[in-house]
Design a protein around this motif. Structure first.
Motif, PDB file in Angstrom:
ATOM      1  N   MET A   1      -0.822  45.312  13.522  1.00  0.00           N
ATOM      2  CA  MET A   1      -1.105  44.315  14.548  1.00  0.00           C
ATOM      3  C   MET A   1      -2.135  44.850  15.536  1.00  0.00           C
ATOM      4  O   MET A   1      -3.090  44.157  15.903  1.00  0.00           O
ATOM      5  N   SER A   2      -1.974  46.097  15.987  1.00  0.00           N
ATOM      6  CA  SER A   2      -2.933  46.660  16.941  1.00  0.00           C
ATOM      7  C   SER A   2      -4.301  46.844  16.295  1.00  0.00           C
ATOM      8  O   SER A   2      -5.334  46.705  16.955  1.00  0.00           O
ATOM      9  N   GLY A   3      -4.328  47.156  14.982  1.00  0.00           N
ATOM     10  CA  GLY A   3      -5.613  47.254  14.289  1.00  0.00           C
ATOM     11  C   GLY A   3      -6.336  45.928  14.252  1.00  0.00           C
ATOM     12  O   GLY A   3      -7.553  45.849  14.474  1.00  0.00           O
ATOM     13  N   TYR A   4      -5.605  44.834  14.000  1.00  0.00           N
ATOM     14  CA  TYR A   4      -6.222  43.506  13.994  1.00  0.00           C
ATOM     15  C   TYR A   4      -6.655  43.084  15.395  1.00  0.00           C
ATOM     16  O   TYR A   4      -7.637  42.344  15.541  1.00  0.00           O
ATOM     17  N   LEU A   5      -5.948  43.545  16.417  1.00  0.00           N
ATOM     18  CA  LEU A   5      -6.398  43.265  17.783  1.00  0.00           C
ATOM     19  C   LEU A   5      -7.760  43.895  18.035  1.00  0.00           C
ATOM     20  O   LEU A   5      -8.632  43.296  18.674  1.00  0.00           O
ATOM     21  N   TRP A   6      -7.947  45.113  17.543  1.00  0.00           N
ATOM     22  CA  TRP A   6      -9.244  45.759  17.698  1.00  0.00           C
ATOM     23  C   TRP A   6     -10.324  44.966  16.948  1.00  0.00           C
ATOM     24  O   TRP A   6     -11.413  44.731  17.483  1.00  0.00           O
ATOM     25  N   ILE A   7     -10.027  44.574  15.716  1.00  0.00           N
ATOM     26  CA  ILE A   7     -11.010  43.851  14.911  1.00  0.00           C
ATOM     27  C   ILE A   7     -11.430  42.562  15.606  1.00  0.00           C
ATOM     28  O   ILE A   7     -12.612  42.191  15.611  1.00  0.00           O
ATOM     29  N   HIS A   8     -10.475  41.860  16.210  1.00  0.00           N
ATOM     30  CA  HIS A   8     -10.783  40.611  16.903  1.00  0.00           C
ATOM     31  C   HIS A   8     -11.791  40.826  18.032  1.00  0.00           C
ATOM     32  O   HIS A   8     -12.578  39.927  18.357  1.00  0.00           O
ATOM     33  N   ASN A   9     -11.809  42.032  18.618  1.00  0.00           N
ATOM     34  CA  ASN A   9     -12.696  42.328  19.738  1.00  0.00           C
ATOM     35  C   ASN A   9     -13.842  43.262  19.357  1.00  0.00           C
ATOM     36  O   ASN A   9     -14.483  43.838  20.243  1.00  0.00           O
ATOM     37  N   ASP A  10     -14.086  43.424  18.076  1.00  0.00           N
ATOM     38  CA  ASP A  10     -15.166  44.291  17.609  1.00  0.00           C
ATOM     39  C   ASP A  10     -16.308  43.414  17.093  1.00  0.00           C
ATOM     40  O   ASP A  10     -16.304  42.990  15.939  1.00  0.00           O
ATOM     41  N   PRO A  11     -17.309  43.122  17.914  1.00  0.00           N
ATOM     42  CA  PRO A  11     -18.377  42.199  17.492  1.00  0.00           C
ATOM     43  C   PRO A  11     -19.212  42.732  16.335  1.00  0.00           C
ATOM     44  O   PRO A  11     -19.855  41.961  15.631  1.00  0.00           O
ATOM     45  N   ARG A  12     -19.188  44.029  16.105  1.00  0.00           N
ATOM     46  CA  ARG A  12     -20.030  44.591  15.053  1.00  0.00           C
ATOM     47  C   ARG A  12     -19.432  44.411  13.662  1.00  0.00           C
ATOM     48  O   ARG A  12     -20.153  44.163  12.697  1.00  0.00           O
ATOM     49  N   TYR A  13     -18.108  44.533  13.543  1.00  0.00           N
ATOM     50  CA  TYR A  13     -17.500  44.547  12.213  1.00  0.00           C
ATOM     51  C   TYR A  13     -16.373  43.532  12.037  1.00  0.00           C
ATOM     52  O   TYR A  13     -15.636  43.613  11.063  1.00  0.00           O
ATOM     53  N   ARG A  14     -16.216  42.567  12.921  1.00  0.00           N
ATOM     54  CA  ARG A  14     -15.076  41.674  12.789  1.00  0.00           C
ATOM     55  C   ARG A  14     -15.272  40.610  11.716  1.00  0.00           C
ATOM     56  O   ARG A  14     -14.303  40.015  11.242  1.00  0.00           O
TER      57      ARG A  14
END
Length: 336
Positions: A1-14
């Protein structure tokens, strides 16, 4: 879940999708690093189990396994969810335009992503790489990768080594386990390293068990040349904790017999076990060699360390001098 939270806020690789592309794996490695930091805060941070409830203060409930199992298990679960999304969920969406079926498929088959979406203020069935359940028609919002791969860099910026197996040898005992070593680049030939490793003793007498935890940090010299081989030598200073536990078989049986309807798995071990521990300064000196497999991975062929500790004797055992032999797999960042 925390990994997907990062992805949601990663404009480069989301907006990437599971596959062999560099962008996908770089994005998931960044998410993995955030998930590890998230987990560490929960375990030993300023607002954590350890700081608020002192849960890891007393033997033998230190929870050190969670520093490894939680982030690595979560990373595997996240990648597994990405595989399901590409090969199962998206194929369901391609075969129906029913928004309810699509929403259920997206929301139910990947619960960690659904929970992360809710925490990010989105619907559970939200996806970064394609339109919503009513509008999706096969199109994807995928990141456009660079046509040319990045130039190969011989010297990595960061190395993460999983050492397994690792055998710590004393005069009368052996301790088998594993650990992790992180190395940050200082110059082309010098790194700053940090290590956490642990092992379980297998040579104690009957009804006795024990383990060792070593944590240390220090500099390391390493050679990164055109050769596939990378010899290294380093010195680390830190601490070592040795624990022992004695289980009284007579009292154990008596306690279990007095608890009708309960099994040996119930948490009553404190009634028939005695715990011992000793902690002290530790110095680790040693080296070994790695062989490069590809841009991202290397094999730690062999590593030999001398472990000098300053510990009080524990039940007649002097464990201040040990030799550790280990192998492992090295992940090199900044070379691909």
């Amino acid at each position: 879940m925390s990994g997907y939270l990062w992805i949601h806020n990663d404009p480069r690789y989301r907006n990437v999708e599971f596959g062999r592309s560099r962008d996908y794996w770089m994005g998931r490695l960044r998410a993995y690093a955030f998930a590890w930091a998230f987990s560490e805060q929960f375990e030993i941070g300023l607002l954590s189990e350890a700081s608020i409830g002192q849960i890891q203060r007393y033997c033998c409930a230190y929870g050190f396994v969670d520093h490894v199992i939680t982030p690595n298990g979560g990373a595997l679960w996240m990648i597994g969810g990405d595989i399901l999304d590409k090969y199962v969920i998206r194929r369901i969406e391609d075969r129906t335009r029913n928004p309810v079926v699509r929403a259920v498929a997206r929301g139910v088959l990947n619960p960690p992503l659904s929970f992360a979406n809710v925490l990010a203020g989105e619907f559970p069935w939200h996806r970064e790489n394609r339109p919503g359940v009513r509008d999706y028609g096969g199109e994807l919002y995928l990141r456009v990768e660079n046509a040319a791969p990045p130039a190969f860099r011989r010297v990595p910026t960061f190395e993460l080594t999983a050492t397994l197996p690792s055998v710590l040898l004393f005069d009368r005992l052996s301790c088998v386990g594993g650990g992790g070593v992180g190395a940050f680049r200082l110059t082309d030939s010098w790194q700053w390293t940090a290590e956490v490793s642990g092992c379980t003793f297998g040579d104690f007498e009957k009804n006795w068990s024990g383990d060792s935890l070593t944590f240390s940090t220090g500099p390391r010299w390493i050679s990164h040349t055109s050769s596939r081989w990378s010899p290294h030598f380093g010195v680390r200073l830190g601490g070592q904790k040795i624990t022992q536990q004695y289980t009284d078989p007579v009292i154990k049986q008596r306690v279990l017999n007095s608890l009708p309807g309960k099994s040996a798995d119930d948490d009553v071990s404190d009634k028939y076990t005695t715990n011992y521990e000793t902690t002290g300064l530790s110095l680790v000196i040693g080296g070994g060699t790695d062989v490069r497999l590809n841009r991202a991975l290397a094999l730690r062929v062999a590593n030999v360390d001398y472990v000098r500790s300053w510990l009080d004797p524990i039940n007649g055992y002097d464990l201040n001098h040990g030799y550790r032999v280990s192998t492992g797999l090295v992940l090199r960042m900044g070379t691909w």
